[in-house]
Design a protein around this motif. Sequence first.
Motif, PDB file in Angstrom:
ATOM      1  N   SER A 124       0.800  -1.231   0.000  1.00 36.56           N
ATOM      2  CA  SER A 124       0.000   0.000   0.000  1.00 36.56           C
ATOM      3  C   SER A 124       0.829   1.276   0.000  1.00 36.56           C
ATOM      4  CB  SER A 124      -0.927   0.011   1.224  1.00 36.56           C
ATOM      5  OG  SER A 124      -0.183  -0.169   2.419  1.00 36.56           O
ATOM      6  N   ARG A 125       2.147   1.175   0.074  1.00 34.46           N
ATOM      7  CA  ARG A 125       2.940   2.396   0.235  1.00 34.46           C
ATOM      8  C   ARG A 125       2.884   3.316  -0.979  1.00 34.46           C
ATOM      9  NH1 ARG A 125       8.731  -0.725   0.593  1.00 34.46           N
ATOM     10  NH2 ARG A 125       9.053  -1.179  -1.618  1.00 34.46           N
ATOM     11  N   GLU A 126       2.491   2.776  -2.164  1.00 34.75           N
ATOM     12  CA  GLU A 126       2.380   3.637  -3.337  1.00 34.75           C
ATOM     13  C   GLU A 126       1.204   4.609  -3.221  1.00 34.75           C
ATOM     14  OE1 GLU A 126       4.680   3.893  -5.549  1.00 34.75           O
ATOM     15  OE2 GLU A 126       5.810   2.267  -4.599  1.00 34.75           O
ATOM     16  N   GLN A 127       0.351   4.422  -2.224  1.00 32.81           N
ATOM     17  CA  GLN A 127      -0.725   5.378  -1.973  1.00 32.81           C
ATOM     18  C   GLN A 127      -0.175   6.696  -1.418  1.00 32.81           C
ATOM     19  OE1 GLN A 127      -3.308   3.314   0.731  1.00 32.81           O
ATOM     20  NE2 GLN A 127      -4.027   1.856  -0.830  1.00 32.81           N
ATOM     21  N   TYR A 128       1.089   6.670  -1.011  1.00 25.37           N
ATOM     22  CA  TYR A 128       1.728   7.840  -0.409  1.00 25.37           C
ATOM     23  C   TYR A 128       2.890   8.319  -1.279  1.00 25.37           C
ATOM     24  CZ  TYR A 128      -0.715   6.741   3.950  1.00 25.37           C
ATOM     25  OH  TYR A 128      -1.682   6.502   4.902  1.00 25.37           O
ATOM     26  N   ARG A 129       3.099   9.621  -1.273  1.00 26.53           N
ATOM     27  CA  ARG A 129       4.335  10.161  -1.838  1.00 26.53           C
ATOM     28  C   ARG A 129       5.377  10.140  -0.727  1.00 26.53           C
ATOM     29  NH1 ARG A 129       2.820  14.999  -2.667  1.00 26.53           N
ATOM     30  NH2 ARG A 129       3.885  15.967  -0.903  1.00 26.53           N
TER      31      ARG A 129
END
Length: 236
Positions: A124-129
Amino acid sequence: MFARFAAFVLLSAVGGCAADAPPAAAPSEADRLLANVTQDALAGAFARLDSAGYVADLDVTQRDAGGAAVGEAALTVRSAGGAVRVEERRGTGTLAEPSDDPPRLRDPIGSALPSEPAFVDPASREQYRRAVVGDTVVAGRALRLVEAVLIDTTAEQAVRRVRAAVDPQTARPVVVEVERRADSVVYTEASRVRVALAPGRGGAWLPREVETDTRTDVPLAEPVRLRTAWTVRAGR
């Protein structure tokens, strides 16, 4: 013959899928620095502080929907041997009357972040910059500033932004700030927590500044905003 042919087709299909799948992205420097920014990131520092004992100043401010202060309190708190007592106190407005229980300094990061935050989880980290945004110095220690900001507007993530000052050698956070927002039919809550460590006696890193700022809005009631700011003195 048919069994051999079927096995060949199956293996070819599996191999083809594996070849077509994009390789997992290698963790960036920001990911490496964020890896330890979790709910127990500063738990050890708070445990050391509780064990050593401390004196701390606490300022509390309550505001109404328009932002005007409706209550203020200032306290000096001493913790020793597991017992906490208030040594000085003054308050006005809604905070004029003291609480029955003395306030205790607690780790707000432990409740603001999960054990594996979405900005750390590869799924899920690609949901964040996620980016390294600069450098800073705390107590003579050179630190890297790293940030994770929610950019996926469809993701149901309460953690909207995290900013931390991290030791690049040990990857241990020294300052952590978390912004959260939770919306539901029952209530809306927006909060910001920040903890900054500093070396104490013997060189161990201990909490020095602990801030929480929370706005809660529930139906049929005025929104409430409460801010607390702890300043921990070195030792007892």
